[in-house]
Write a protein that holds these residues in place. Structure first.
Motif, PDB file in Angstrom:
ATOM      1  N   THR A 152     -33.289  29.330  99.706  1.00  0.00           N
ATOM      2  CA  THR A 152     -32.909  28.854  98.370  1.00  0.00           C
ATOM      3  C   THR A 152     -33.380  27.410  98.225  1.00  0.00           C
ATOM      4  N   PRO A 153     -33.441  26.905  96.984  1.00  0.00           N
ATOM      5  CA  PRO A 153     -33.866  25.515  96.795  1.00  0.00           C
ATOM      6  C   PRO A 153     -32.811  24.495  97.257  1.00  0.00           C
ATOM      7  N   ALA A 154     -31.649  24.971  97.668  1.00  0.00           N
ATOM      8  CA  ALA A 154     -30.604  24.075  98.169  1.00  0.00           C
ATOM      9  C   ALA A 154     -31.028  23.520  99.536  1.00  0.00           C
ATOM     10  N   PRO A 155     -30.303  22.518 100.047  1.00  0.00           N
ATOM     11  CA  PRO A 155     -30.646  21.995 101.378  1.00  0.00           C
ATOM     12  C   PRO A 155     -30.658  23.113 102.397  1.00  0.00           C
ATOM     13  N   PRO A 156     -31.534  23.098 103.364  1.00  0.00           N
ATOM     14  CA  PRO A 156     -32.462  22.036 103.756  1.00  0.00           C
ATOM     15  C   PRO A 156     -33.822  22.087 103.046  1.00  0.00           C
ATOM     16  N   VAL A 157     -34.119  23.150 102.309  1.00  0.00           N
ATOM     17  CA  VAL A 157     -35.444  23.307 101.706  1.00  0.00           C
ATOM     18  C   VAL A 157     -35.718  22.259 100.623  1.00  0.00           C
ATOM     19  N   GLY A 158     -34.817  22.111  99.688  1.00  0.00           N
ATOM     20  CA  GLY A 158     -35.014  21.200  98.554  1.00  0.00           C
ATOM     21  C   GLY A 158     -35.332  19.772  98.959  1.00  0.00           C
ATOM     22  N   PRO A 159     -34.451  19.124  99.729  1.00  0.00           N
ATOM     23  CA  PRO A 159     -34.721  17.740 100.124  1.00  0.00           C
ATOM     24  C   PRO A 159     -35.984  17.581 100.976  1.00  0.00           C
ATOM     25  N   ALA A 160     -36.236  18.534 101.876  1.00  0.00           N
ATOM     26  CA  ALA A 160     -37.395  18.426 102.767  1.00  0.00           C
ATOM     27  C   ALA A 160     -38.704  18.496 101.994  1.00  0.00           C
ATOM     28  N   LEU A 161     -38.779  19.383 100.999  1.00  0.00           N
ATOM     29  CA  LEU A 161     -40.019  19.540 100.240  1.00  0.00           C
ATOM     30  C   LEU A 161     -40.069  18.641  99.006  1.00  0.00           C
ATOM     31  N   GLY A 162     -38.916  18.369  98.414  1.00  0.00           N
ATOM     32  CA  GLY A 162     -38.862  17.553  97.201  1.00  0.00           C
ATOM     33  C   GLY A 162     -39.393  16.149  97.401  1.00  0.00           C
ATOM     34  N   GLN A 163     -39.150  15.566  98.564  1.00  0.00           N
ATOM     35  CA  GLN A 163     -39.618  14.205  98.814  1.00  0.00           C
ATOM     36  C   GLN A 163     -41.140  14.104  98.886  1.00  0.00           C
ATOM     37  N   HIS A 164     -41.810  15.256  99.039  1.00  0.00           N
ATOM     38  CA  HIS A 164     -43.270  15.280  99.071  1.00  0.00           C
ATOM     39  C   HIS A 164     -43.856  15.790  97.759  1.00  0.00           C
ATOM     40  N   GLY A 165     -43.006  16.108  96.782  1.00  0.00           N
ATOM     41  CA  GLY A 165     -43.468  16.528  95.466  1.00  0.00           C
ATOM     42  C   GLY A 165     -43.971  17.959  95.404  1.00  0.00           C
ATOM     43  N   VAL A 166     -43.523  18.797  96.312  1.00  0.00           N
ATOM     44  CA  VAL A 166     -43.961  20.197  96.348  1.00  0.00           C
ATOM     45  C   VAL A 166     -43.131  21.026  95.364  1.00  0.00           C
ATOM     46  N   ASN A 167     -43.749  22.060  94.793  1.00  0.00           N
ATOM     47  CA  ASN A 167     -43.033  22.987  93.922  1.00  0.00           C
ATOM     48  C   ASN A 167     -42.122  23.835  94.815  1.00  0.00           C
ATOM     49  N   ILE A 168     -40.845  23.508  94.833  1.00  0.00           N
ATOM     50  CA  ILE A 168     -39.881  24.127  95.740  1.00  0.00           C
ATOM     51  C   ILE A 168     -39.719  25.614  95.443  1.00  0.00           C
ATOM     52  N   MET A 169     -39.614  25.985  94.189  1.00  0.00           N
ATOM     53  CA  MET A 169     -39.413  27.399  93.833  1.00  0.00           C
ATOM     54  C   MET A 169     -40.618  28.249  94.249  1.00  0.00           C
ATOM     55  N   ALA A 170     -41.828  27.698  94.166  1.00  0.00           N
ATOM     56  CA  ALA A 170     -43.017  28.451  94.590  1.00  0.00           C
ATOM     57  C   ALA A 170     -42.930  28.741  96.088  1.00  0.00           C
ATOM     58  N   PHE A 171     -42.498  27.735  96.879  1.00  0.00           N
ATOM     59  CA  PHE A 171     -42.353  27.952  98.323  1.00  0.00           C
ATOM     60  C   PHE A 171     -41.268  28.983  98.605  1.00  0.00           C
ATOM     61  N   VAL A 172     -40.109  28.846  97.959  1.00  0.00           N
ATOM     62  CA  VAL A 172     -38.980  29.754  98.196  1.00  0.00           C
ATOM     63  C   VAL A 172     -39.386  31.193  97.897  1.00  0.00           C
ATOM     64  N   LYS A 173     -40.061  31.395  96.776  1.00  0.00           N
ATOM     65  CA  LYS A 173     -40.478  32.749  96.373  1.00  0.00           C
ATOM     66  C   LYS A 173     -41.460  33.329  97.393  1.00  0.00           C
ATOM     67  N   GLU A 174     -42.467  32.554  97.782  1.00  0.00           N
ATOM     68  CA  GLU A 174     -43.463  33.017  98.753  1.00  0.00           C
ATOM     69  C   GLU A 174     -42.823  33.313 100.104  1.00  0.00           C
ATOM     70  N   TYR A 175     -41.964  32.412 100.580  1.00  0.00           N
ATOM     71  CA  TYR A 175     -41.304  32.581 101.876  1.00  0.00           C
ATOM     72  C   TYR A 175     -40.440  33.840 101.889  1.00  0.00           C
ATOM     73  N   ASN A 176     -39.643  34.030 100.842  1.00  0.00           N
ATOM     74  CA  ASN A 176     -38.769  35.204 100.784  1.00  0.00           C
ATOM     75  C   ASN A 176     -39.572  36.505 100.743  1.00  0.00           C
ATOM     76  N   GLU A 177     -40.699  36.510 100.031  1.00  0.00           N
ATOM     77  CA  GLU A 177     -41.555  37.704  99.987  1.00  0.00           C
ATOM     78  C   GLU A 177     -42.145  38.004 101.366  1.00  0.00           C
ATOM     79  N   GLN A 178     -42.598  36.963 102.059  1.00  0.00           N
ATOM     80  CA  GLN A 178     -43.262  37.147 103.349  1.00  0.00           C
ATOM     81  C   GLN A 178     -42.278  37.547 104.450  1.00  0.00           C
ATOM     82  N   THR A 179     -41.028  37.095 104.373  1.00  0.00           N
ATOM     83  CA  THR A 179     -40.067  37.354 105.453  1.00  0.00           C
ATOM     84  C   THR A 179     -39.010  38.387 105.095  1.00  0.00           C
ATOM     85  N   PHE A 180     -39.174  39.074 103.969  1.00  0.00           N
ATOM     86  CA  PHE A 180     -38.175  40.042 103.511  1.00  0.00           C
ATOM     87  C   PHE A 180     -37.881  41.110 104.554  1.00  0.00           C
TER      88      PHE A 180
END
Length: 141
Positions: A19-47
């Motif tokens: 989810t975009p909640a911690p730890p994903v949000g803060p870790a990626l947000g500080q680098h300006g990454v599209n967090i939802m794009a990562f979350v969606k891709e990660y969940n699809e790949q590891t389902f």
């Protein structure tokens, strides 16, 4: 020309449940990454591995794009599942919390071989046995 790497972020997330909640949000947000794009891709790949912890190495580039590599679950997580325990021993030297068969250790070592710094399966088995011992899990024949 290759993209310039801005950062490499390593996270351990539940497979298929990021989810975009911690730890994903803060870790990626500080680098300006599209967090939802990562979350969606990660969940699809590891389902298909849902219910396990899957470490991921995220490479973030200067243009704020990213790539990631999902690794195999941690050895301790695999040992806990195989032994049927919820956590390792607080005092592994004196108190054993469970046992795991040598065949199960070999199976875990084969799964982890790509991520371990081991030249062959025998060395990988010794690494997994050491992890089990440090958790207070005995390896039986």
């Amino acid at each position: 020309m290759a993209k310039k790497v801005r950062a490499i972020v390593k996270l351990q997330l539940s497979a298929g449940k990021a989810t975009p909640a911690p730890p994903v949000g803060p870790a990626l947000g500080q680098h300006g990454v599209n967090i939802m794009a990562f979350v969606k891709e990660y969940n699809e790949q590891t389902f298909s591995k849902e219910g396990t912890i899957v470490p991921v190495h995220i490479t973030i580039y200067e243009d704020r794009s990213f790539t990631f590599v999902a690794k195999t679950p941690p050895a301790s997580d695999l040992i806990r599942r195989s032994a049927g325990i919820t956590k390792g021993s607080a005092s592994a030297r004196t108190k054993s919390v469970g046992s795991v068969s040598r065949a199960a250790v070999r199976e875990i070592a084969q799964l982890k071989l790509a991520d371990l710094n081991a030249p062959d399966i025998e060395a990988a088995v010794k690494i997994i046995e050491g992890t089990a011992k440090s958790m207070g899990v005995q390896v039986t024949e």
